[in-house]
Every structure is written in C-alpha cells, then in structure tokens.
Design an enzyme around this catalytic site. Structure first.
Site, PDB file in Angstrom:
ATOM      1  N   GLU A  43      -3.755   4.758  -8.933  1.00  0.00           N
ATOM      2  CA  GLU A  43      -4.017   3.935  -7.660  1.00  0.00           C
ATOM      3  C   GLU A  43      -3.297   4.285  -6.793  1.00  0.00           C
ATOM      4  O   GLU A  43      -3.313   4.057  -5.946  1.00  0.00           O
ATOM      5  CB  GLU A  43      -2.975   2.746  -8.441  1.00  0.00           C
ATOM      6  CG  GLU A  43      -3.152   1.419  -9.209  1.00  0.00           C
ATOM      7  CD  GLU A  43      -4.992   1.187  -9.301  1.00  0.00           C
ATOM      8  OE1 GLU A  43      -4.993   0.614  -7.588  1.00  0.00           O
ATOM      9  OE2 GLU A  43      -5.702   0.596 -10.129  1.00  0.00           O
ATOM     10  N   TYR A 126       1.475  -4.261  -4.926  1.00  0.00           N
ATOM     11  CA  TYR A 126       0.289  -3.922  -5.425  1.00  0.00           C
ATOM     12  C   TYR A 126       0.280  -2.372  -6.538  1.00  0.00           C
ATOM     13  O   TYR A 126      -0.628  -3.391  -7.672  1.00  0.00           O
ATOM     14  CB  TYR A 126      -0.817  -3.669  -4.608  1.00  0.00           C
ATOM     15  CG  TYR A 126      -1.754  -3.178  -4.643  1.00  0.00           C
ATOM     16  CD1 TYR A 126      -2.803  -4.310  -5.527  1.00  0.00           C
ATOM     17  CD2 TYR A 126      -2.429  -1.805  -5.022  1.00  0.00           C
ATOM     18  CE1 TYR A 126      -4.134  -3.806  -6.261  1.00  0.00           C
ATOM     19  CE2 TYR A 126      -3.657  -1.363  -6.074  1.00  0.00           C
ATOM     20  CZ  TYR A 126      -4.472  -1.970  -6.661  1.00  0.00           C
ATOM     21  OH  TYR A 126      -5.609  -1.907  -6.999  1.00  0.00           O
ATOM     22  N   ASP A 144      -3.951  -6.711  -2.968  1.00  0.00           N
ATOM     23  CA  ASP A 144      -4.389  -5.408  -2.521  1.00  0.00           C
ATOM     24  C   ASP A 144      -4.993  -6.149  -1.216  1.00  0.00           C
ATOM     25  O   ASP A 144      -5.454  -7.059  -0.928  1.00  0.00           O
ATOM     26  CB  ASP A 144      -4.679  -4.146  -2.672  1.00  0.00           C
ATOM     27  CG  ASP A 144      -6.569  -4.245  -3.447  1.00  0.00           C
ATOM     28  OD1 ASP A 144      -6.384  -5.311  -2.504  1.00  0.00           O
ATOM     29  OD2 ASP A 144      -6.515  -3.204  -3.156  1.00  0.00           O
TER      30      ASP A 144
END
Length: 356
Positions: A43, A126, A144
C-alpha cells in the site's frame, strides 16, 4: 432517524460489487500471500504509483527485506537503492522508521488497531483501513482517491472530494455500508473497479460496470463532471543547470541534505538557473576544474507534486577534484547509490568508458 440517501445507495451496490470482484479480482502478489507486513509495504508503494510499476519493486523489496525485523535493520543506502525510481522517497524512510517502532515497541508484532497504526510514520487513514480490513479482517473502510471518485459517481455527490471535511463524510458513508464479514474484499473491490472500469482519466467503461444500473452519474450523464475537484494550484517552476562531470572513468556525485526534497539521495552537481556554455564554463572554473572535452548538451524536465524542475545539462570530461563534499564514483559505486529519477536523462548520458 432515516438513513441518508448516500448510504442507502451504497448499500444497494454492495452485493453486485462483491459478486463482480469474486469473478474479476486482480491477482497480485500481496493478495496471494497476505500478511500485515506485505499489505503495508504494497500500500505504501502504491501511493501515487501504478500497480504495473510497483510489481518488480515489491518482488525485489520482499526478497531483500522479507520481515519487518529485516526492514528495521536495513542499511539506509541499500533501502534507498531498492526504492530508486519509485519516487516520493520519504515513503521508504517512513517505512523503516515505522518498522523500527514495530520491532522496538511491539516486539515485531504488527499493530492491529486503528489508533496504533495511525501513530506510525507514513500511515494515514486509508493505509490503516487497508491493513486492518485486508490483513486482519476488521470492518474498517479504506477510502483513497479511487474510492472517492467511485463513491461520488455512484451516489451522485457534487461535494468537492479534495476538501478534508468532505473526505471524512465520504468515509463515513462507506463505513456505514461496509459488510463486516467481507471488509477486505469490499475495499479491494472498489480499488479494482476504479483501476479497471471506472477510470480516472477519460471516459469510464460504463458498459462493463456491474453498478451501471445503480450509478447516479451514469443515469444522469455526469460521468465526466463527477467527482468535483477544486482546480489545483499551478506548480512552482525551478530552473537548474546540471553538470555530469567525468574524470578517468568516474563521475562526480554529491549527497543531498538529510531533510527536504529527495533527502539523502545522490545527485549530479548542479546550480540554480539555466546557464549557457560561457556561464557554465565560468562555474567550472569556480569549482577549480579544467575542461578537456565538452561531450554533449541536453535538457530535461521533471514534475514533482508541487514543483517542476526545468534543467539544462552539460556532459564534460574534466580534470580536478571539485568541492570537498563531492564523491568521484565509478560505475559500480554509482550502482550502489540511489540517484533520483529526476536525473535519469543525465545518468543515461554518461559516456561509455571507451568514449572518455
């Protein structure tokens, strides 16, 4: 109290969204072998970066640092070299800072609460939601830019998605519609739909979308006007003259300051402004260098988040040592140093040894 229309709308799309995801989910290495560490690294790498670009970096990173402990102990120079070309280098530095905290404060156990994750460097709302839902199966939303775009279109919301208060509202809607038993799949379904169907640039592929019949933007013909974003401020422009200085098979490098843009990375010497050859020659004299040969002149442009660099470059064969903070690096030494992609064109212009 009646449920808000946006939440009702999102509740309607949950079933078809998950059914589509079960049939069309992307096979990605961090999904096929799931852990909090792998989810976290992926991520962070995916921030501002396309999946296709991340894939080889993720594989190399996991081979070099397979555990949070190995990342915590990594040599910073090696870490930066593995990150070279991904950009936004503060992400890599924050990864290591967070890894060190996880090892020191949690004994290597990955934190599994929103509060703990949000306290780590480089982890925002997020990323915390992605880790908690995907790796731990907890009912946390991961919202996001992709998800904001899709939710705005599905609900028909005309709120500016760049405003912090509005982003919090979107997150609240998604949290209210989140299926607790499949939180990770739900969050990833939005990600995949945004990456492959409800695209950010150009027309979304509405005919391929499982939510077509339920989407307010599609029904009202607002795909091109939603989401609403306030106009971005114009990027500040900076002009630089870059010197690729070659000496007996070595090239001059210097390290950037440990704070600020591209902190701690290596670069070719440069000065402010676009210098013509006469001014460039005077600069070389000030550095105490003698020019044997002007190889080539080139120009380059690099766009950062808030700044655009416009660069003129000179590739020269010289004699002399230059300032004391320079390093004279041969090819092997350069390969060990992290040189930002902003200077990629200049790296490519370094003559082969037989040309020098």
């Amino acid at each position: 109290m009646n449920m808000e229309k946006e939440i009702l709308q999102l509740n309607k799309v949950t079933e078809p969204l998950l059914a589509w995801y079960d049939q069309n989910r992307r096979s990605l290495p961090w999904r096929e072998e799931v852990s909090a560490y792998r989810t976290w690294v992926s991520e962070i790498m995916l921030q501002q970066t396309r999946v296709a670009a991340v894939l080889p970096y993720f594989a190399r990173f996991m081979a070099a640092f397979p555990t949070v402990e190995s990342l915590a102990q990594a040599q910073p120079e090696r870490l930066m070299k593995l990150w070279e070309g991904l950009g936004y280098y503060s992400r890599a530095r924050n990864l290591q800072k967070a890894a060190q905290i996880i090892v020191e404060q949690y004994g290597g156990r990955f934190p599994d609460t929103y509060r703990e994750l949000m306290a780590l460097p480089g982890i925002g709302d997020y990323t915390a939601g992605a880790i908690l839902s995907i790796a731990f199966g907890k009912p946390e939303p991961a919202v996001d830019g992709n998800v904001l775009r899709l939710v705005a279109r599905v609900t028909g919301s005309s709120m500016d998605i760049l405003e912090t208060k509005n982003r919090k509202e979107f997150r609240r809607w998604v949290a209210a519609a989140l299926p607790a038993d499949r939180a990770g799949a739900y969050n990833q379904a939005w990600m995949d739909l945004g990456a492959t169907v409800c695209l950010p640039n150009g027309a979304p592929l509405c005919s391929q979308c499982p939510l077509q019949e339920l989407c307010c933007a599609c029904r009202e013909g607002k795909q091109q006007t939603l989401p609403v974003r306030a106009p971005k401020r114009e990027k500040r422009s900076e002009e630089k003259t870059v010197f690729v200085l070659c000496r007996r098979g070595e090239v001059a490098l210097r390290q950037r300051p440990q704070e600020g843009l591209l902190a701690g990375l290596w670069e070719y010497p440069h000065v402010e402004g676009l210098l013509d050859e006469a001014a460039a020659a005077r600069q070389l004299e000030q550095w105490g260098l003698t020019v044997h040969r002007w190889h080539k002149t080139l120009s380059a442009r690099h766009i950062f988040t808030h700044i655009v660099w416009k660069m003129t470059g000179y590739v020269l064969e010289i004699e002399g040592d230059g300032p004391v903070d320079w390093m004279w690096a041969d090819g092997e030494e350069r390969r060990l140093r992290a040189i930002p992609s902003a200077f990629e064109k200049f790296t490519g212009a370094i003559p082969a040894e037989e040309e020098l």
